[in-house]
Scaffold this active site. Structure first.
Site, PDB file in Angstrom:
ATOM      1  N   GLY A  90      27.228  36.161  25.432  1.00 37.04           N
ATOM      2  CA  GLY A  90      25.965  36.704  25.919  1.00 37.04           C
ATOM      3  C   GLY A  90      25.633  36.342  27.351  1.00 37.04           C
ATOM      4  N   LYS A 108      39.904  28.031  19.304  1.00 37.37           N
ATOM      5  CA  LYS A 108      38.518  28.484  19.210  1.00 37.37           C
ATOM      6  C   LYS A 108      38.403  29.303  17.936  1.00 37.37           C
ATOM      7  CE  LYS A 108      35.067  31.549  21.262  1.00 37.37           C
ATOM      8  NZ  LYS A 108      34.792  32.557  22.326  1.00 37.37           N
ATOM      9  N   ASN A 151      33.301  35.875  29.552  1.00 39.11           N
ATOM     10  CA  ASN A 151      34.430  36.789  29.666  1.00 39.11           C
ATOM     11  C   ASN A 151      33.956  38.151  30.162  1.00 39.11           C
ATOM     12  OD1 ASN A 151      37.065  38.034  27.432  1.00 39.11           O
ATOM     13  ND2 ASN A 151      36.836  38.188  29.620  1.00 39.11           N
ATOM     14  N   THR A 152      33.165  38.843  29.355  1.00 43.01           N
ATOM     15  CA  THR A 152      32.726  40.197  29.708  1.00 43.01           C
ATOM     16  C   THR A 152      32.039  40.245  31.066  1.00 43.01           C
ATOM     17  OG1 THR A 152      32.442  40.748  27.368  1.00 43.01           O
ATOM     18  CG2 THR A 152      31.338  42.157  28.969  1.00 43.01           C
ATOM     19  N   GLY A 195      29.291  39.813  24.487  1.00 44.12           N
ATOM     20  CA  GLY A 195      29.371  40.974  25.368  1.00 44.12           C
ATOM     21  C   GLY A 195      28.054  41.660  25.663  1.00 44.12           C
TER      22      GLY A 195
END
Length: 254
Positions: A185, A97, A206-207, A158
């Site tokens: 996002g 990535k 992720n976040t 995030g």
């Protein structure tokens, strides 16, 4: 929906998960299991840091079931990203990535340097997925440069703001001939479902998972939301209308 194939690998789960920000390796492992994800991203620096501490992040990942995609987080230009890619490839990672964001405040990807890195890393024979702004023109250039998929942002990394770039993502989905993975996002399972309903091939978060009060439960929620949206798309929902449409006969007293 059509089968999701990236880099000749077929995926049955359209929810991908990042491995940063989890509190521990045990929590990471539990969240991965709850999500049933088949693709995770791992930063090269995190691999080195956890290995040095004797607690490798890779130990939380069942690599028989999950593809590990190295990311170039921290790279400020194409040269740094390519250097990370070469180190990763030498270590046995073939999925990459590309993340190049020189602006530390908003972490927005550099389009010029990202395209350069895609071209160079594709020549290395790697399965390259660039993280990009929701720019349809750039997405097509990345595809032509050898990207196996493109990863447009929904909003800044995030931020948990959801699909603020919805209209541009729709154009990317319409025009690209490689899979589109909405990344960055996405803060709620409903955001992930919205991306799938819009036509995206997959989503990565992720976040939203790692920073949740209960990351394991949130990982499961994302899995279920993405699958529900996938089933809804397969069911071919009726098109939206500008006017009302009665669900029962309106002329019963005539």
């Amino acid at each position: 929906m059509k089968p999701l194939i990236i880099g000749e690998r077929k995926f049955t789960n359209r929810f991908f998960l990042g491995t940063g920000k989890f509190a521990s390796r045990e929590q990471t492992k539990a969240a991965l299991e709850a999500s049933e994800t088949e693709l995770v991203t791992v930063a090269l620096t995190r691999v080195h840091e956890t290995e040095a501490a004797g607690d490798s992040i890779l130990g939380a990942i069942d690599r028989n079931k999950i593809e590990v995609m190295l990311n170039t987080s921290g790279a400020r230009n194409a040269a740094e990203a390519v250097r990370i890619a070469k180190i990763g490839k030498a270590a046995g990672f073939n999925w990459l990535k590309i993340e190049i964001h020189p602006d530390a405040r908003y972490l927005l990807p550099d389009p010029v340097e990202t395209l350069k890195a895609v071209e160079e890393c594709a020549k290395l024979g790697m399965v390259v997925l660039p993280y990009i702004n929701a720019d349809p023109v750039l997405a097509r250039h990345c595809e032509e440069a050898g990207a196996a998929a493109v990863m447009p942002l929904g909003s800044p990394i995030g931020s948990n703001l959801g699909l603020r770039t919805r209209d541009m993502i729709a154009i990317i989905i319409e025009q690209c001939h490689v899979p589109v993975v909405v990344d960055a996002g996405i803060g709620l399972p409903s955001h992930a479902a919205e991306a799938i309903e819009l036509g995206a091939d997959a989503v990565l978060a992720n976040t939203a998972v790692a920073a949740a009060g209960d990351p394991v439960k949130m990982a499961e929620a994302f899995k279920l939301a993405v699958r529900a949206a996938e089933i809804a798309v397969e069911a071919r929902p009726p098109a939206p209308r500008a006017t009302a449409s009665a669900t029962s006969p309106m002329d019963i007293f005539k």
